[in-house]
Design a protein around this motif. Structure first.
Motif, PDB file in Angstrom:
ATOM      1  N   LEU A 366       0.826  -1.201   0.000  1.00 51.11           N
ATOM      2  CA  LEU A 366       0.000   0.000   0.000  1.00 51.11           C
ATOM      3  C   LEU A 366       0.863   1.255   0.000  1.00 51.11           C
ATOM      4  O   LEU A 366       0.561   2.226  -0.718  1.00 51.11           O
ATOM      5  CB  LEU A 366      -0.922  -0.009   1.224  1.00 51.11           C
ATOM      6  N   CYS A 367       1.945   1.251   0.783  1.00 49.77           N
ATOM      7  CA  CYS A 367       2.874   2.392   0.768  1.00 49.77           C
ATOM      8  C   CYS A 367       3.448   2.599  -0.630  1.00 49.77           C
ATOM      9  O   CYS A 367       3.648   3.738  -1.065  1.00 49.77           O
ATOM     10  CB  CYS A 367       4.001   2.166   1.772  1.00 49.77           C
ATOM     11  N   CYS A 368       3.721   1.500  -1.338  1.00 51.73           N
ATOM     12  CA  CYS A 368       4.222   1.597  -2.713  1.00 51.73           C
ATOM     13  C   CYS A 368       3.146   2.170  -3.643  1.00 51.73           C
ATOM     14  O   CYS A 368       3.398   3.091  -4.424  1.00 51.73           O
ATOM     15  CB  CYS A 368       4.641   0.222  -3.217  1.00 51.73           C
ATOM     16  N   ARG A 369       1.929   1.618  -3.558  1.00 51.88           N
ATOM     17  CA  ARG A 369       0.843   2.039  -4.446  1.00 51.88           C
ATOM     18  C   ARG A 369       0.586   3.539  -4.331  1.00 51.88           C
ATOM     19  O   ARG A 369       0.342   4.217  -5.338  1.00 51.88           O
ATOM     20  CB  ARG A 369      -0.424   1.254  -4.133  1.00 51.88           C
ATOM     21  N   GLU A 370       0.631   4.059  -3.127  1.00 51.75           N
ATOM     22  CA  GLU A 370       0.291   5.465  -2.892  1.00 51.75           C
ATOM     23  C   GLU A 370       1.289   6.438  -3.512  1.00 51.75           C
ATOM     24  O   GLU A 370       0.974   7.618  -3.685  1.00 51.75           O
ATOM     25  CB  GLU A 370       0.161   5.721  -1.388  1.00 51.75           C
ATOM     26  N   MET A 427      12.860   3.476  -3.777  1.00 54.50           N
ATOM     27  CA  MET A 427      12.819   3.004  -2.394  1.00 54.50           C
ATOM     28  C   MET A 427      12.707   4.170  -1.420  1.00 54.50           C
ATOM     29  O   MET A 427      11.943   4.113  -0.441  1.00 54.50           O
ATOM     30  CB  MET A 427      14.060   2.166  -2.080  1.00 54.50           C
ATOM     31  N   ILE A 428      13.453   5.232  -1.646  1.00 50.77           N
ATOM     32  CA  ILE A 428      13.376   6.398  -0.763  1.00 50.77           C
ATOM     33  C   ILE A 428      11.957   6.965  -0.766  1.00 50.77           C
ATOM     34  O   ILE A 428      11.412   7.325   0.282  1.00 50.77           O
ATOM     35  CB  ILE A 428      14.398   7.466  -1.183  1.00 50.77           C
ATOM     36  N   SER A 429      11.340   7.020  -1.924  1.00 45.88           N
ATOM     37  CA  SER A 429       9.979   7.539  -2.023  1.00 45.88           C
ATOM     38  C   SER A 429       8.997   6.706  -1.217  1.00 45.88           C
ATOM     39  O   SER A 429       8.136   7.239  -0.502  1.00 45.88           O
ATOM     40  CB  SER A 429       9.549   7.575  -3.496  1.00 45.88           C
ATOM     41  N   VAL A 430       9.121   5.391  -1.293  1.00 45.73           N
ATOM     42  CA  VAL A 430       8.219   4.507  -0.552  1.00 45.73           C
ATOM     43  C   VAL A 430       8.446   4.627   0.952  1.00 45.73           C
ATOM     44  O   VAL A 430       7.487   4.702   1.742  1.00 45.73           O
ATOM     45  CB  VAL A 430       8.393   3.048  -1.014  1.00 45.73           C
ATOM     46  N   LEU A 431       9.712   4.643   1.375  1.00 48.77           N
ATOM     47  CA  LEU A 431      10.003   4.741   2.802  1.00 48.77           C
ATOM     48  C   LEU A 431       9.581   6.092   3.367  1.00 48.77           C
ATOM     49  O   LEU A 431       9.107   6.182   4.517  1.00 48.77           O
ATOM     50  CB  LEU A 431      11.493   4.499   3.062  1.00 48.77           C
ATOM     51  N   ARG A 432       9.702   7.130   2.577  1.00 50.36           N
ATOM     52  CA  ARG A 432       9.238   8.442   3.036  1.00 50.36           C
ATOM     53  C   ARG A 432       7.723   8.399   3.232  1.00 50.36           C
ATOM     54  O   ARG A 432       7.195   8.929   4.233  1.00 50.36           O
ATOM     55  CB  ARG A 432       9.624   9.522   2.039  1.00 50.36           C
ATOM     56  N   ASN A 433       7.028   7.755   2.326  1.00 52.54           N
ATOM     57  CA  ASN A 433       5.577   7.627   2.466  1.00 52.54           C
ATOM     58  C   ASN A 433       5.222   6.786   3.691  1.00 52.54           C
ATOM     59  O   ASN A 433       4.240   7.062   4.393  1.00 52.54           O
ATOM     60  CB  ASN A 433       4.967   7.018   1.210  1.00 52.54           C
ATOM     61  N   PHE A 434       6.005   5.746   3.943  1.00 49.09           N
ATOM     62  CA  PHE A 434       5.811   4.922   5.140  1.00 49.09           C
ATOM     63  C   PHE A 434       5.882   5.786   6.399  1.00 49.09           C
ATOM     64  O   PHE A 434       5.085   5.614   7.333  1.00 49.09           O
ATOM     65  CB  PHE A 434       6.861   3.830   5.163  1.00 49.09           C
ATOM     66  N   PHE A 435       6.821   6.724   6.436  1.00 51.58           N
ATOM     67  CA  PHE A 435       6.963   7.583   7.609  1.00 51.58           C
ATOM     68  C   PHE A 435       5.802   8.567   7.760  1.00 51.58           C
ATOM     69  O   PHE A 435       5.332   8.820   8.873  1.00 51.58           O
ATOM     70  CB  PHE A 435       8.260   8.376   7.529  1.00 51.58           C
ATOM     71  N   VAL A 436       5.318   9.122   6.647  1.00 57.45           N
ATOM     72  CA  VAL A 436       4.389  10.254   6.755  1.00 57.45           C
ATOM     73  C   VAL A 436       2.926   9.885   6.607  1.00 57.45           C
ATOM     74  O   VAL A 436       2.043  10.703   6.901  1.00 57.45           O
ATOM     75  CB  VAL A 436       4.733  11.350   5.716  1.00 57.45           C
ATOM     76  N   ARG A 437       2.604   8.671   6.136  1.00 54.99           N
ATOM     77  CA  ARG A 437       1.207   8.330   5.870  1.00 54.99           C
ATOM     78  C   ARG A 437       0.390   8.175   7.158  1.00 54.99           C
ATOM     79  O   ARG A 437       0.944   7.870   8.204  1.00 54.99           O
ATOM     80  CB  ARG A 437       1.074   7.067   5.017  1.00 54.99           C
TER      81      ARG A 437
END
Length: 437
Positions: A366-370, A427-437
């Motif tokens: 889901l973090c990737c999809r977003e 990967m950075i984009s997905v992990l950043r989304n993981f932190f902020v979602r």
């Protein structure tokens, strides 16, 4: 992500790797980046005064580091968002009594650290870096050292003396065949401690050879990291496993802006490549100690606050993944063979060599999809053993929901590894989304 974003992220990774020839230097470079973004150091020996929004970091053993951006909501209600990786890579390290004189050569005896691919260390321009510990007036002081010049070499045996090497394979004995040459005996005497003091002096640190009581020194390849390929799509670098994941976690944390409810953190452990059992490895209480102290300072203070915080928490264990090798495609599980440039890989193993389960897989997907990224999946062939990561160790220690992921790469555990430039920013984009979602 624009092509310029992709290039910038890939080039920054290569700079991070070149600044980090050892775990000691990886931690120093991480500190440099953290302090530039307003993070301050905490000392485990001292009381901590923390408040919402604080940005802090803690080191242990000079080779492990954890950084946290405290959320606006107490952790017993908002939990932690954590990314874990490791600073160490397989390499050769000096023995305590390293100096060897043999057959007219000065050599340095080495131990094998982790799962080294021996053959790749032959015929390379090698240097030496790490930590030196000195004593002065009864006090121990740690110094980082890096010779940054060709110093050592492990020469191959000529094919004329090993006629079957191309058909039977190169067979190397770690004790006998991996001892690098340092100098010719006829050139003069060699004193390793004197060499170290001279190198420290070049960096402005004045010590005497007799002050040196211990060291942790690693060999490394001097060839700089680079881009390659017809379109510049490949990365050639040492220590991609796992500095690439350390860089991704750190970069995503530093990319956060503005207050967030959850407390976000990155923990970069040492000693993953040799089992994680150490005072600062993933099997140590390092992370648990830090989470307990943050919870005490950033919760309602009840005794069960950490337990409630853990139930609100999630961890991404980031370690590089095996990409499909075009010359050895049969070594991969069908339909689970990630490709270079294909994006982050979710790693699974039913026997818990990876911590991923259906829920954590879905969370990361889901973090990737977003952010418009399509993840890949990896499992090892059923007839092959599966490596492991910090994921199951941290999950077992903390009881925290964990997913194992990583970017695809080839030549894992070689002195020089291969990955794709496009995967870094993804990967950075997905992990950043993981932190902020």
């Amino acid at each position: 992500m624009t092509p310029s974003d992709t290039d910038a992220a890939a080039n920054d990774l290569l700079a991070f790797i070149d600044a980090s020839p050892t775990p000691y230097h990886a931690v120093r470079e991480s500190i440099r980046r953290l302090t530039a973004q307003g993070y301050r150091a905490l000392d485990e020996r001292e009381p901590w005064d923390l408040k919402p929004g604080d940005k802090v970091y803690v080191t242990r053993g000079d080779t492990s580091i954890a950084a946290f951006h405290l959320g606006t909501v107490p952790v017993d209600r908002a939990g932690f968002r954590l990314v874990g990786a490791h600073t160490d890579s397989p390499n050769l390290r000096l023995k305590p009594n390293a100096h060897v004189q043999r057959s007219g050569f000065h050599q340095l005896g080495v131990e094998v650290y982790g799962g080294v691919l021996f053959s790749t260390w032959m015929d390379r321009d090698l240097s030496l870096a790490g930590r030196v510990v000195t004593a002065k007036d009864g006090r121990l002081t740690h110094h980082l050292v890096d010779f940054r010049r060709p110093l050592l070499r492990i020469p191959n045996l000529a094919i004329h003396l090993n006629r079957t090497v191309n058909t039977d394979g190169l067979k190397l004995n770690a004790q006998d065949h991996l001892v690098p040459v340092l100098a010719l005996e006829r050139s003069g005497a060699v004193d390793l401690k004197a060499m170290l003091t001279a190198e420290l002096a070049r960096g402005g640190t004045q010590v005497e050879p007799g002050d040196i009581l211990g060291f942790d020194l690693c060999l490394y390849d001097l060839q700089p990291s680079t881009r390659s390929g017809a379109f510049g799509e490949f990365l050639h670098a040492p220590r991609l496993d796992n500095l690439a994941s350390s860089h991704a976690g750190l970069s995503s944390l530093l990319a956060m802006s503005g207050p967030r409810e959850a407390t976000c953190g990155v923990v970069l452990y040492d000693h993953e490549e040799c089992g994680s059992v150490s005072a600062q490895g993933a099997a140590s209480p390092f992370l648990k100690d830090l989470l307990e102290r943050i919870t005490l300072a950033h919760s309602d203070g009840r005794r069960d606050a950490l337990h409630r915080a853990i139930r609100h928490s999630f961890m991404v264990s980031a370690d590089m993944a095996h990409a499909l090798h075009p010359n050895y495609a049969s070594m991969h599980e069908p339909k689970h063979a990630p490709v270079l440039g294909g994006g982050p890989v979710i790693k699974s193993n039913v026997n818990q060599s990876y911590a991923t389960d259906g829920e954590t897989w879905a969370w990361f997907a889901l973090c990737c999809r977003e952010v418009g990224v399509t993840p890949q999946n990896f499992i090892t062939r059923t007839d092959l053993g599966c490596g492991s990561t910090i994921g199951p160790i941290s999950a077992g220690e903390l009881g925290i929901r964990t997913v194992d992921v990583g970017n695809p790469m080839m030549s894992m555990h070689s002195i020089r590894e291969l990955a794709a430039a496009a995967d870094v920013a993804a990967m950075i984009s997905v992990l950043r989304n993981f932190f902020v979602r």
